[in-house]
Design a protein around this motif. Sequence first.
Motif, PDB file in Angstrom:
ATOM      1  N   GLY A  42       0.796  -1.224   0.000  1.00  0.00           N
ATOM      2  CA  GLY A  42       0.000   0.000   0.000  1.00  0.00           C
ATOM      3  C   GLY A  42       0.821   1.263   0.000  1.00  0.00           C
ATOM      4  O   GLY A  42       0.285   2.369   0.196  1.00  0.00           O
ATOM      5  N   VAL A  43       2.122   1.130  -0.243  1.00  0.00           N
ATOM      6  CA  VAL A  43       3.009   2.294  -0.205  1.00  0.00           C
ATOM      7  C   VAL A  43       2.683   3.260  -1.345  1.00  0.00           C
ATOM      8  O   VAL A  43       2.614   4.474  -1.149  1.00  0.00           O
ATOM      9  N   ILE A  44       2.471   2.731  -2.549  1.00  0.00           N
ATOM     10  CA  ILE A  44       2.150   3.599  -3.682  1.00  0.00           C
ATOM     11  C   ILE A  44       0.774   4.213  -3.473  1.00  0.00           C
ATOM     12  O   ILE A  44       0.558   5.404  -3.733  1.00  0.00           O
ATOM     13  N   GLY A  45      -0.166   3.418  -2.990  1.00  0.00           N
ATOM     14  CA  GLY A  45      -1.513   3.930  -2.743  1.00  0.00           C
ATOM     15  C   GLY A  45      -1.538   5.052  -1.727  1.00  0.00           C
ATOM     16  O   GLY A  45      -2.399   5.939  -1.791  1.00  0.00           O
ATOM     17  N   ALA A  46      -0.587   5.058  -0.783  1.00  0.00           N
ATOM     18  CA  ALA A  46      -0.540   6.107   0.234  1.00  0.00           C
ATOM     19  C   ALA A  46      -0.215   7.471  -0.364  1.00  0.00           C
ATOM     20  O   ALA A  46      -0.448   8.501   0.269  1.00  0.00           O
ATOM     21  N   HIS A  51      -9.017   9.136  -5.968  1.00  0.00           N
ATOM     22  CA  HIS A  51      -8.259   8.666  -7.128  1.00  0.00           C
ATOM     23  C   HIS A  51      -7.797   7.215  -6.971  1.00  0.00           C
ATOM     24  O   HIS A  51      -6.954   6.744  -7.727  1.00  0.00           O
ATOM     25  N   GLY A  52      -8.336   6.534  -5.961  1.00  0.00           N
ATOM     26  CA  GLY A  52      -8.018   5.127  -5.780  1.00  0.00           C
ATOM     27  C   GLY A  52      -6.984   4.843  -4.716  1.00  0.00           C
ATOM     28  O   GLY A  52      -6.653   3.676  -4.469  1.00  0.00           O
ATOM     29  N   GLY A  53      -6.456   5.876  -4.081  1.00  0.00           N
ATOM     30  CA  GLY A  53      -5.473   5.683  -3.020  1.00  0.00           C
ATOM     31  C   GLY A  53      -6.120   5.745  -1.655  1.00  0.00           C
ATOM     32  O   GLY A  53      -7.339   5.645  -1.514  1.00  0.00           O
ATOM     33  N   PHE A  54      -5.302   5.934  -0.626  1.00  0.00           N
ATOM     34  CA  PHE A  54      -5.872   6.065   0.714  1.00  0.00           C
ATOM     35  C   PHE A  54      -5.092   7.086   1.541  1.00  0.00           C
ATOM     36  O   PHE A  54      -5.039   7.011   2.760  1.00  0.00           O
ATOM     37  N   GLY A  55      -4.516   8.079   0.859  1.00  0.00           N
ATOM     38  CA  GLY A  55      -3.766   9.116   1.558  1.00  0.00           C
ATOM     39  C   GLY A  55      -3.677  10.340   0.666  1.00  0.00           C
ATOM     40  O   GLY A  55      -4.648  11.028   0.437  1.00  0.00           O
ATOM     41  N   GLY A  56      -2.456  10.595   0.191  1.00  0.00           N
ATOM     42  CA  GLY A  56      -2.255  11.660  -0.773  1.00  0.00           C
ATOM     43  C   GLY A  56      -2.003  13.026  -0.181  1.00  0.00           C
ATOM     44  O   GLY A  56      -1.722  13.974  -0.913  1.00  0.00           O
ATOM     45  N   ALA A  57      -2.096  13.167   1.144  1.00  0.00           N
ATOM     46  CA  ALA A  57      -1.808  14.458   1.763  1.00  0.00           C
ATOM     47  C   ALA A  57      -0.296  14.679   1.824  1.00  0.00           C
ATOM     48  O   ALA A  57       0.502  13.753   1.643  1.00  0.00           O
ATOM     49  N   GLY A  58       0.079  15.913   2.103  1.00  0.00           N
ATOM     50  CA  GLY A  58       1.499  16.233   2.158  1.00  0.00           C
ATOM     51  C   GLY A  58       2.264  15.378   3.169  1.00  0.00           C
ATOM     52  O   GLY A  58       3.380  14.931   2.898  1.00  0.00           O
ATOM     53  N   PHE A  59       1.664  15.125   4.316  1.00  0.00           N
ATOM     54  CA  PHE A  59       2.353  14.336   5.338  1.00  0.00           C
ATOM     55  C   PHE A  59       2.443  12.867   4.955  1.00  0.00           C
ATOM     56  O   PHE A  59       3.345  12.158   5.402  1.00  0.00           O
ATOM     57  N   ASP A  60       1.517  12.382   4.125  1.00  0.00           N
ATOM     58  CA  ASP A  60       1.638  11.014   3.614  1.00  0.00           C
ATOM     59  C   ASP A  60       2.866  10.889   2.719  1.00  0.00           C
ATOM     60  O   ASP A  60       3.631   9.926   2.820  1.00  0.00           O
ATOM     61  N   LEU A  61       3.061  11.870   1.839  1.00  0.00           N
ATOM     62  CA  LEU A  61       4.253  11.877   0.992  1.00  0.00           C
ATOM     63  C   LEU A  61       5.512  11.937   1.836  1.00  0.00           C
ATOM     64  O   LEU A  61       6.485  11.227   1.579  1.00  0.00           O
TER      65      LEU A  61
END
Length: 382
Positions: free
Chosen positions: A51-55, A61-71
């Motif tokens: 799930g690293v890419i999904g984060a 968009h199909g992920g489960f994160g995407g916020a700045g702190f997730d990156l």
Amino acid sequence: MNFEHTEDRRMLADSLNRFIAEQYAFEARDKIAKSAQGFSTGIWQQFAELGVIGALFREEHGGFGGAGFDLAVVFEALGRGLVVEPMLGAVMAGEAIALAGSETQKEQLAGIIGGSTIAAFAHDEPGTHYEIAHVQTRAQRDNGGWLLNGAKAVVPHGEHADLLVVSARTSGADDDEAGISLFLVPARTPGVLVRGCPAIDGGRVAEVVLDGAALPAEALLGAEGQGYATLERAVGRGVLALCAESLGAMEAAKTATLEYLRTRKQFGQLIGSFQALQHRMADLLLEVEQARSAVINAAAAIDGEDRLARERALSAAKCSIGRIGTLVAEESIQLHGGIGMTWELPLAHYAKRLVMIDHQLGDEDHHLQRFAALGRKLAATA
């Protein structure tokens, strides 16, 4: 503002750090980085399964994160392990598709998140000096589609990408913000020539030449001539990712240096007991904490609607990371002495990566000038 990570992010960081420590030891990483492919397909698939890419992608968009702190969490862990898999391309190309893509184009995100599609972001060109708006590649209408001509330089993993997000100018002068368009280009499109070479800090990069590459009308990503805003957002996420990666590499170099000072003896004494070295190490620790603060500030600002505040925070972070990363590389090697220069020691590879991150997506000088220019714009609007 609470900067403590959520429980989900802590669990993600723990599992990713544990996976890298167990499966991505330096010897394995060095072999992967020097391979003909420049990354491991097997490791890439495991990142997808974890799930690293999904984060790195938002829920819509199909992920489960995407916020700045997730990156920041993901890329700090990748930096600690000197990971060379194509995560940066996934972030930047994926952001462009997510922001500007049609519903059909956004279907590509599932393949990127699932690890079946390798995406590369082909924007930088020779002689552009990091200026986002400087695009010489041209796209013109042709029989209801598009014809692309130009060249892109130093595209990470471009040699083995399945899909390229390419910037091209459809109108205006070479350095105009208006007139830039983005295109989804399958790597095997006739007229797309890719020449790969090893990168100095591991992995592979490519030069992408577009020689009359013919694309259908639906290859246009977003509105014609209005790609600059999307380009800026995608590059911004890349900048944050690189800053967090550099922070992880700094932490690894710092830990290795502290361990060396605690165990290496000179004149019958541990060299860590020498006051001069203690002072240098203390200064280094303070600088690394300043770098962490810059990354936190950029991660907090990247999802904001205030463009000037967002872009200033990103440039401030990249400028700080460039200076501090180079300092950490130099000081860590000097505190190790001659052994710090040997290829067998991981530290030399961390030092090289820290220096090269400064030159990706704008170096220290570029972002210092950009920070000042954005500040003048902010003052003018006050």
